[in-house]
Design a protein around this motif. Structure first.
Motif, mmCIF file in Angstrom:
data_model
loop_
_atom_site.group_PDB
_atom_site.id
_atom_site.type_symbol
_atom_site.label_atom_id
_atom_site.label_comp_id
_atom_site.label_asym_id
_atom_site.label_seq_id
_atom_site.Cartn_x
_atom_site.Cartn_y
_atom_site.Cartn_z
ATOM 1 N N ARG A 1 0.710 -1.242 -0.188
ATOM 2 C CA ARG A 1 -0.182 0.027 0.066
ATOM 3 C C ARG A 1 0.805 1.326 -0.102
ATOM 4 N NH1 ARG A 1 -5.821 0.115 1.442
ATOM 5 N NH2 ARG A 1 -5.191 1.999 1.748
ATOM 6 N N MET A 2 1.793 1.062 0.932
ATOM 7 C CA MET A 2 2.716 2.445 0.754
ATOM 8 C C MET A 2 3.624 2.536 -0.639
ATOM 9 S SD MET A 2 6.115 3.045 3.146
ATOM 10 C CE MET A 2 7.179 1.863 2.137
ATOM 11 N N ALA A 3 3.916 1.590 -1.177
ATOM 12 C CA ALA A 3 4.541 1.674 -2.513
ATOM 13 C C ALA A 3 3.632 2.184 -3.568
ATOM 14 C CB ALA A 3 5.097 0.202 -2.952
ATOM 15 N N ALA A 4 2.225 1.813 -3.552
ATOM 16 C CA ALA A 4 1.343 2.227 -4.421
ATOM 17 C C ALA A 4 1.016 3.743 -4.181
ATOM 18 C CB ALA A 4 -0.103 1.510 -4.259
ATOM 19 N N LYS A 5 1.316 4.334 -2.791
ATOM 20 C CA LYS A 5 0.853 5.575 -2.608
ATOM 21 C C LYS A 5 2.136 6.549 -3.227
ATOM 22 C CE LYS A 5 -3.018 5.495 0.198
ATOM 23 N NZ LYS A 5 -4.200 6.123 0.039
ATOM 24 N N SER A 6 3.238 6.019 -3.042
ATOM 25 C CA SER A 6 4.503 6.499 -3.631
ATOM 26 C C SER A 6 4.412 6.713 -4.883
ATOM 27 C CB SER A 6 5.704 5.802 -2.831
ATOM 28 O OG SER A 6 5.891 5.883 -1.597
ATOM 29 N N SER A 7 4.011 5.642 -5.373
ATOM 30 C CA SER A 7 3.760 6.020 -6.953
ATOM 31 C C SER A 7 3.149 6.729 -7.433
ATOM 32 C CB SER A 7 3.356 4.108 -7.499
ATOM 33 O OG SER A 7 3.284 4.457 -9.033
ATOM 34 N N LYS A 8 1.829 6.959 -6.832
ATOM 35 C CA LYS A 8 0.815 7.814 -7.146
ATOM 36 C C LYS A 8 1.454 9.395 -6.998
ATOM 37 C CE LYS A 8 -3.162 5.339 -6.611
ATOM 38 N NZ LYS A 8 -4.718 5.127 -5.677
ATOM 39 N N ALA A 9 2.159 9.600 -5.768
ATOM 40 C CA ALA A 9 2.765 10.891 -5.716
ATOM 41 C C ALA A 9 4.093 11.257 -6.637
ATOM 42 C CB ALA A 9 3.474 10.800 -4.262
ATOM 43 N N ALA A 10 4.656 10.242 -7.173
ATOM 44 C CA ALA A 10 5.563 10.553 -8.142
ATOM 45 C C ALA A 10 5.033 11.026 -9.292
ATOM 46 C CB ALA A 10 6.650 9.378 -8.469
ATOM 47 N N LYS A 11 3.923 10.140 -9.555
ATOM 48 C CA LYS A 11 3.040 10.562 -10.976
ATOM 49 C C LYS A 11 2.502 11.927 -10.889
ATOM 50 C CE LYS A 11 1.669 5.948 -12.246
ATOM 51 N NZ LYS A 11 0.854 4.839 -12.383
ATOM 52 N N LEU A 12 2.011 12.438 -9.618
ATOM 53 C CA LEU A 12 1.713 13.654 -9.692
ATOM 54 C C LEU A 12 2.563 14.743 -9.563
ATOM 55 C CD1 LEU A 12 -0.662 15.697 -8.478
ATOM 56 C CD2 LEU A 12 -0.161 15.227 -6.393
ATOM 57 N N PHE A 13 3.883 14.246 -9.261
ATOM 58 C CA PHE A 13 5.163 15.399 -9.281
ATOM 59 C C PHE A 13 5.435 15.465 -10.827
ATOM 60 C CE2 PHE A 13 9.669 16.029 -9.564
ATOM 61 C CZ PHE A 13 9.836 17.033 -8.674
ATOM 62 N N ASN A 14 5.333 14.317 -11.492
ATOM 63 C CA ASN A 14 5.680 14.520 -12.862
ATOM 64 C C ASN A 14 4.883 15.322 -13.651
ATOM 65 O OD1 ASN A 14 8.000 13.046 -12.807
ATOM 66 N ND2 ASN A 14 7.080 10.919 -13.364
ATOM 67 N N ALA A 15 3.456 15.230 -13.456
ATOM 68 C CA ALA A 15 2.641 15.862 -14.012
ATOM 69 C C ALA A 15 2.490 17.474 -13.822
ATOM 70 C CB ALA A 15 1.116 15.717 -13.525
ATOM 71 N N VAL A 16 2.982 17.794 -12.516
ATOM 72 C CA VAL A 16 3.320 19.159 -12.285
ATOM 73 C C VAL A 16 4.528 19.793 -12.800
ATOM 74 C CG1 VAL A 16 3.954 20.818 -10.176
ATOM 75 C CG2 VAL A 16 2.102 19.086 -9.877
ATOM 76 N N GLN A 17 5.467 19.038 -13.171
ATOM 77 C CA GLN A 17 6.859 19.318 -13.772
ATOM 78 C C GLN A 17 6.472 19.529 -15.234
ATOM 79 O OE1 GLN A 17 9.671 20.253 -12.473
ATOM 80 N NE2 GLN A 17 8.708 19.779 -10.452
ATOM 81 N N ARG A 18 5.712 18.685 -15.870
ATOM 82 C CA ARG A 18 5.174 18.799 -17.276
ATOM 83 C C ARG A 18 4.239 19.886 -17.420
ATOM 84 N NH1 ARG A 18 2.396 13.467 -18.825
ATOM 85 N NH2 ARG A 18 2.819 12.949 -16.591
ATOM 86 N N ALA A 19 3.402 20.326 -16.437
ATOM 87 C CA ALA A 19 2.852 21.563 -16.683
ATOM 88 C C ALA A 19 3.542 22.828 -16.542
ATOM 89 C CB ALA A 19 1.620 21.434 -15.341
ATOM 90 N N LYS A 20 4.342 22.743 -15.617
ATOM 91 C CA LYS A 20 5.483 23.910 -15.515
ATOM 92 C C LYS A 20 6.278 24.213 -16.856
ATOM 93 C CE LYS A 20 6.571 24.174 -10.657
ATOM 94 N NZ LYS A 20 7.830 23.916 -9.793
ATOM 95 N N VAL A 21 6.495 23.014 -17.547
ATOM 96 C CA VAL A 21 7.272 23.182 -18.619
ATOM 97 C C VAL A 21 6.619 23.726 -19.927
ATOM 98 C CG1 VAL A 21 8.286 21.873 -20.561
ATOM 99 C CG2 VAL A 21 8.992 21.592 -18.348
ATOM 100 N N SER A 22 5.326 23.151 -19.877
ATOM 101 C CA SER A 22 4.410 23.705 -21.049
ATOM 102 C C SER A 22 3.875 25.109 -20.615
ATOM 103 C CB SER A 22 3.075 22.683 -21.113
ATOM 104 O OG SER A 22 2.512 22.601 -20.144
#
Length: 55
Positions: free
Chosen positions: A34-55
């Motif tokens: 469960r902890m690994a799944a939550k960490s994975s979701k947090a990483a995906k959110l971080f990547n989405a924020v970074q992509r939004a900053k770039v665009s």
């Protein structure tokens, strides 16, 4: 993941820090997954924020 399985297996066999039973190991593994799944979701959110900053 392999370290968690190795560590938990040693504890189930009683050769680790303390002797666990099968139910405790199952609970430990469930919480880890469960902890690994939550960490994975947090990483995906971080990547989405970074992509939004770039665009």
């Amino acid at each position: 993941m392999l370290f968690i399985l190795w560590f938990g297996g040693k504890n189930v066999l009683g050769t680790g820090w303390q002797s666990w039973n099968i139910a405790a190991f199952t609970t430990f593994l469930f919480c880890f997954v469960r902890m690994a799944a939550k960490s994975s979701k947090a990483a995906k959110l971080f990547n989405a924020v970074q992509r939004a900053k770039v665009s």
